[in-house]
Design an enzyme around this catalytic site. Sequence first.
Site, PDB file in Angstrom:
ATOM      1  N   ASN A 260      -3.200   9.798 -11.469  1.00  0.00           N
ATOM      2  CA  ASN A 260      -3.908  10.902 -10.814  1.00  0.00           C
ATOM      3  C   ASN A 260      -3.436  10.975  -9.365  1.00  0.00           C
ATOM      4  O   ASN A 260      -3.340   9.945  -8.688  1.00  0.00           O
ATOM      5  CB  ASN A 260      -5.418  10.661 -10.852  1.00  0.00           C
ATOM      6  CG  ASN A 260      -5.970  10.672 -12.260  1.00  0.00           C
ATOM      7  OD1 ASN A 260      -5.536  11.477 -13.086  1.00  0.00           O
ATOM      8  ND2 ASN A 260      -6.895   9.786 -12.550  1.00  0.00           N
TER       9      ASN A 260
ATOM     10  N   HIS B 149      -1.711   3.910  -8.392  1.00  0.00           N
ATOM     11  CA  HIS B 149      -1.977   3.099  -9.586  1.00  0.00           C
ATOM     12  C   HIS B 149      -1.652   3.902 -10.836  1.00  0.00           C
ATOM     13  O   HIS B 149      -1.849   5.118 -10.878  1.00  0.00           O
ATOM     14  CB  HIS B 149      -3.432   2.619  -9.632  1.00  0.00           C
ATOM     15  CG  HIS B 149      -4.452   3.694  -9.441  1.00  0.00           C
ATOM     16  ND1 HIS B 149      -4.759   4.208  -8.185  1.00  0.00           N
ATOM     17  CD2 HIS B 149      -5.227   4.363 -10.327  1.00  0.00           C
ATOM     18  CE1 HIS B 149      -5.682   5.143  -8.321  1.00  0.00           C
ATOM     19  NE2 HIS B 149      -5.978   5.270  -9.610  1.00  0.00           N
TER      20      HIS B 149
ATOM     21  N   HIS C  97       0.832  -1.211   0.000  1.00  0.00           N
ATOM     22  CA  HIS C  97       0.000   0.000   0.000  1.00  0.00           C
ATOM     23  C   HIS C  97       0.867   1.261   0.000  1.00  0.00           C
ATOM     24  O   HIS C  97       1.652   1.489   0.920  1.00  0.00           O
ATOM     25  CB  HIS C  97      -0.920   0.029   1.222  1.00  0.00           C
ATOM     26  CG  HIS C  97      -1.795   1.243   1.257  1.00  0.00           C
ATOM     27  ND1 HIS C  97      -2.999   1.312   0.582  1.00  0.00           N
ATOM     28  CD2 HIS C  97      -1.617   2.454   1.845  1.00  0.00           C
ATOM     29  CE1 HIS C  97      -3.535   2.503   0.779  1.00  0.00           C
ATOM     30  NE2 HIS C  97      -2.717   3.221   1.535  1.00  0.00           N
TER      31      HIS C  97
HETATM   32  P1  AMP Z   1      -8.290   7.401  -9.933  1.00  0.00           P
HETATM   33  O1  AMP Z   1      -9.317   8.441 -10.204  1.00  0.00           O
HETATM   34  O2  AMP Z   1      -7.003   7.626 -10.674  1.00  0.00           O
HETATM   35  O3  AMP Z   1      -8.075   7.183  -8.456  1.00  0.00           O
HETATM   36  O4  AMP Z   1      -8.845   6.058 -10.550  1.00  0.00           O
HETATM   37  C1  AMP Z   1      -9.527   5.075  -9.839  1.00  0.00           C
HETATM   38  C2  AMP Z   1     -10.061   4.117 -10.870  1.00  0.00           C
HETATM   39  O5  AMP Z   1     -10.478   2.930 -10.180  1.00  0.00           O
HETATM   40  C3  AMP Z   1     -11.284   4.626 -11.636  1.00  0.00           C
HETATM   41  O6  AMP Z   1     -10.979   4.671 -13.027  1.00  0.00           O
HETATM   42  C4  AMP Z   1     -12.374   3.598 -11.324  1.00  0.00           C
HETATM   43  O7  AMP Z   1     -13.176   3.315 -12.451  1.00  0.00           O
HETATM   44  C5  AMP Z   1     -11.562   2.396 -10.878  1.00  0.00           C
HETATM   45  N1  AMP Z   1     -12.240   1.489  -9.979  1.00  0.00           N
HETATM   46  C6  AMP Z   1     -13.006   1.798  -8.906  1.00  0.00           C
HETATM   47  N2  AMP Z   1     -13.438   0.686  -8.293  1.00  0.00           N
HETATM   48  C7  AMP Z   1     -12.927  -0.363  -8.988  1.00  0.00           C
HETATM   49  C8  AMP Z   1     -13.022  -1.793  -8.855  1.00  0.00           C
HETATM   50  N3  AMP Z   1     -13.724  -2.373  -7.856  1.00  0.00           N
HETATM   51  N4  AMP Z   1     -12.367  -2.559  -9.758  1.00  0.00           N
HETATM   52  C9  AMP Z   1     -11.663  -1.980 -10.753  1.00  0.00           C
HETATM   53  N5  AMP Z   1     -11.542  -0.652 -10.937  1.00  0.00           N
HETATM   54  C10 AMP Z   1     -12.164   0.153 -10.065  1.00  0.00           C
HETATM   55 ZN    ZN Z   2      -4.124  -0.025  -0.470  1.00  0.00          ZN
END
Ligand code: AMP
Ligand code: ZN
Length: 124
Positions: free
Chosen positions: A96, A109, A46
């Site tokens: 982001n 990520h 994490h």
């Molecule tokens: P960010 O805005 O860069 O934090 O991106 C988070 C991303 O996580 C978004 O594009 C969401 O669509 C994606 N996301 C949220 N929940 C899940 C999930 N359970 N599995 C896969 N992707 C997810």
């Molecule tokens: Zn985490």
Amino acid sequence: MENCLFCKIVADQVHSQKVYENDDLLVFKDIFPAAPVHLLIVPKRHIATLSNCTGSDAELLGKMLALVPVLAEQQGCAVKVDEAGNHYGGFKTLINSGPDGGQEVYHLHIHLIGGPKPWNGKNI
Ligand code: AMP
Ligand code: ZN
């Protein structure tokens, strides 16, 4: 990390569509894809945000970025060159960071976003 969605995905407590895994990293499909290919590359350890990273994270960050071309090739969105020397294909990589950077999930990520255009792109 308790209550971290991506830690739960790493621990298999929340389902995801995994596409790649090694000792350090997990890659799975974004649940709301912005393009035909939309993967999330996450460290198993994490780290809340890129803004918390230091030089001691350089090796892990390098591994995350170095995985991008491997995944792009697997997913069919690598940058190619045709016989006339023109580039085609390709992808966008995105991290982001924080509220002003549009970060929604506070576990580091890299988005890998690609595939044939037009995309339905949200926030990219
Ligand atoms: P960010 O805005 O860069 O934090 O991106 C988070 C991303 O996580 C978004 O594009 C969401 O669509 C994606 N996301 C949220 N929940 C899940 C999930 N359970 N599995 C896969 N992707 C997810
Ligand atoms: Zn985490």
